[in-house]
Design a protein around this motif. Structure first.
Motif, short mmCIF file in Angstrom:
data_model
loop_
_atom_site.label_atom_id
_atom_site.label_comp_id
_atom_site.label_asym_id
_atom_site.label_seq_id
_atom_site.Cartn_x
_atom_site.Cartn_y
_atom_site.Cartn_z
N ALA A 190 0.83 -1.09 -0.06
CA ALA A 190 0.01 -0.15 -0.04
C ALA A 190 1.03 1.15 0.02
O ALA A 190 1.79 1.55 0.81
CB ALA A 190 -1.10 -0.03 1.02
N LEU A 191 0.57 2.29 -0.99
CA LEU A 191 1.68 3.45 -1.12
C LEU A 191 0.65 4.53 -0.92
O LEU A 191 -0.51 4.56 -1.27
CB LEU A 191 2.32 3.28 -2.37
CG LEU A 191 2.95 1.96 -2.78
CD1 LEU A 191 3.46 2.29 -4.22
CD2 LEU A 191 4.08 2.04 -1.90
N SER A 192 1.15 5.75 -0.58
CA SER A 192 0.72 7.17 -0.39
C SER A 192 1.76 8.06 -1.19
O SER A 192 2.93 7.90 -1.01
CB SER A 192 0.49 7.49 1.20
OG SER A 192 0.34 8.83 1.13
N ASP A 227 7.75 1.20 -6.95
CA ASP A 227 7.56 0.34 -5.92
C ASP A 227 8.28 -0.97 -6.53
O ASP A 227 8.52 -0.91 -7.85
CB ASP A 227 6.11 -0.38 -5.96
CG ASP A 227 5.77 -1.21 -4.72
OD1 ASP A 227 6.37 -0.82 -3.59
OD2 ASP A 227 5.10 -2.15 -4.88
N PHE A 228 9.02 -1.99 -5.64
CA PHE A 228 9.59 -2.98 -6.00
C PHE A 228 9.22 -4.13 -5.35
O PHE A 228 9.00 -4.12 -4.28
CB PHE A 228 11.06 -2.67 -6.21
CG PHE A 228 11.73 -2.67 -4.97
CD1 PHE A 228 12.28 -4.07 -4.32
CD2 PHE A 228 11.72 -1.84 -3.92
CE1 PHE A 228 13.02 -4.10 -3.24
CE2 PHE A 228 12.46 -1.98 -2.61
CZ PHE A 228 12.88 -3.11 -2.12
N LEU A 229 9.69 -5.32 -5.88
CA LEU A 229 9.60 -6.69 -5.32
C LEU A 229 10.75 -7.59 -5.44
O LEU A 229 11.21 -7.48 -6.49
CB LEU A 229 8.14 -7.50 -5.57
CG LEU A 229 7.92 -8.91 -4.99
CD1 LEU A 229 7.75 -8.69 -3.51
CD2 LEU A 229 6.78 -9.51 -5.63
N GLU A 230 11.13 -7.96 -4.33
CA GLU A 230 12.21 -9.06 -4.42
C GLU A 230 11.91 -10.37 -3.52
O GLU A 230 11.28 -10.28 -2.57
CB GLU A 230 13.53 -8.37 -4.01
CG GLU A 230 14.82 -9.32 -3.94
CD GLU A 230 15.89 -8.51 -3.44
OE1 GLU A 230 16.00 -8.71 -1.94
OE2 GLU A 230 16.74 -8.04 -4.22
N LYS A 231 12.06 -11.52 -4.08
CA LYS A 231 11.69 -12.68 -3.47
C LYS A 231 12.96 -13.65 -2.92
O LYS A 231 13.78 -13.63 -3.93
CB LYS A 231 10.69 -13.41 -4.24
CG LYS A 231 9.56 -12.93 -4.29
CD LYS A 231 8.41 -14.19 -4.68
CE LYS A 231 8.70 -14.98 -5.91
NZ LYS A 231 7.61 -15.95 -6.15
N ALA A 232 12.77 -14.12 -1.89
CA ALA A 232 14.03 -14.75 -1.36
C ALA A 232 13.44 -16.18 -1.29
O ALA A 232 12.29 -16.49 -1.07
CB ALA A 232 14.72 -14.16 -0.19
N ASP A 233 14.49 -17.13 -1.04
CA ASP A 233 13.73 -18.49 -0.47
C ASP A 233 12.97 -18.49 0.56
O ASP A 233 13.35 -17.83 1.87
CB ASP A 233 15.07 -19.42 -0.29
CG ASP A 233 15.95 -20.00 -1.56
OD1 ASP A 233 15.09 -20.28 -2.34
OD2 ASP A 233 17.08 -19.69 -1.66
N TYR A 293 -9.19 2.86 2.96
CA TYR A 293 -8.77 1.39 2.68
C TYR A 293 -7.33 1.36 2.69
O TYR A 293 -6.74 0.26 2.93
CB TYR A 293 -9.07 1.16 1.23
CG TYR A 293 -8.81 -0.40 0.68
CD1 TYR A 293 -9.52 -1.49 1.54
CD2 TYR A 293 -7.97 -0.52 -0.20
CE1 TYR A 293 -9.22 -2.57 1.24
CE2 TYR A 293 -7.97 -1.96 -0.52
CZ TYR A 293 -8.48 -3.07 0.19
OH TYR A 293 -8.11 -4.29 -0.02
N TYR A 294 -6.43 2.59 2.43
CA TYR A 294 -5.13 2.53 2.53
C TYR A 294 -4.63 2.36 3.94
O TYR A 294 -3.81 1.49 4.30
CB TYR A 294 -4.53 3.88 1.85
CG TYR A 294 -3.12 4.16 2.50
CD1 TYR A 294 -1.89 3.78 1.91
CD2 TYR A 294 -2.67 4.75 3.39
CE1 TYR A 294 -0.91 3.67 2.10
CE2 TYR A 294 -1.62 5.14 3.86
CZ TYR A 294 -0.43 4.78 3.27
OH TYR A 294 0.80 4.93 3.86
N ASN A 295 -5.24 2.97 4.78
CA ASN A 295 -5.11 2.72 6.25
C ASN A 295 -5.39 1.14 6.82
O ASN A 295 -4.46 0.71 7.55
CB ASN A 295 -5.61 3.74 7.27
CG ASN A 295 -5.08 5.10 6.81
OD1 ASN A 295 -4.18 5.35 6.54
ND2 ASN A 295 -6.14 5.97 7.18
#
Length: 282
Positions: A181-183, A194-200, A226-228
């Protein structure tokens, strides 16, 4: 004397083992069974948005194994407060309630009304517009680990208004999507990232991104309320097991029981516009 000491030692050795065999029945407290409302009316850009589904169920105790918690005896409708048009949702008798005639209008106000078990539940939301995703890139430098691939999503925030966003990432095979969720509080009118990184992750059997993986990315325009709500949910989810996090608390949505306020429901009624796309790692 020596024999007496031997008997004492033997008794101390046997006592813990015999006590481990005692069965202790604990009565685990459970909360009140409540209505659970999954009412996300999402209008995907480029579609009519006429087809919408709302799901109703009942909360169940944590250790309950039964899946018989679907609500099949309710009536559901949504009203556009600005135009006074009402959309009645058909009971599919499987916990879902559907319509093929919903009319989404940006910035209009909508009211959800559910009649269940002699009580009326209501919630109101505004259909929030969303900007287009400007670009999506991959990198090794933008995340927390320079050896793991991450995905980067960019979009331009409008200058005139305060805006709130929900970004949803989902890769086929994952148990759950990743949510953020971003403001625009500190980035109003600027490019947002925005970014996403996945680990094991052994618990969810998830692996880091690899070339060839395809990710579904959704950008929602959402209300401040809804953001809150989502920020609290996300913080509690990722804070599980952290000794420095605050104790998880029950989070209430915007669905109010007009008949009996103390018998509130879980869940949230949202009405959003969403920009969906896919990204394949190279």
């Amino acid at each position: 004397m020596k024999t007496f000491i031997k008997y004492i030692a033997l008794g101390l050795m046997l006592f813990p083992f015999s006590s481990c065999e005692d069965v202790i029945d604990l009565e685990v407290p459970t909360g009140k069974i409540r209505l659970v409302i999954e009412a996300s009316l999402d209008w995907q850009k480029g579609t009519s948005g006429n087809n919408q589904t709302i799901k109703l169920s009942k909360s169940i105790p944590y250790f309950e194994t039964s899946n018989n918690n679907l609500v099949t005896n309710a009536s559901v409708k949504v009203t556009n407060i600005d135009t006074n048009e009402t959309f009645v949702f058909t009971n599919e008798n499987d916990g879902t309630y559907t319509t093929s005639s919903f009319v989404p209008i940006l910035n209009n106000h909508y009211r959800l009304e559910i009649n269940y078990d002699g009580e009326i539940y209501q919630a109101e939301e505004t259909l929030i517009p969303v900007v287009d995703i400007k670009k999506i890139t991959q990198s090794l430098e933008g995340g927390f680990d320079d050896e793991l691939l991450d995905v980067n999503v960019f979009f331009d925030d409008p200058l005139e208004t305060d805006n709130y966003y929900l970004v949803r990432y989902f890769e086929a095979g994952d148990l759950f999507p990743y949510l953020d969720a971003l403001s625009d509080e500190f980035f109003q009118g600027e490019e947002m990232h925005d970014f996403l990184e996945k680990a094991d992750d052994e618990d969810t059997s998830e692996d880091p991104f690899e070339p060839g993986d395809t990710l579904e990315i959704s950008l929602f325009g959402i209300s401040e309320n809804y953001y809150n709500y989502m920020r609290l949910l996300i913080e509690q989810y990722f804070g599980g097991g952290d000794p420095f996090e605050s104790t998880a608390a029950e989070i209430k949505g915007n669905c109010i029981n007009k008949t009996n306020p103390e018998n509130y429901a879980f869940g949230y009624f949202r009405v959003t516009q969403v920009n969906k796309t896919t990204f394949t790692f190279q």
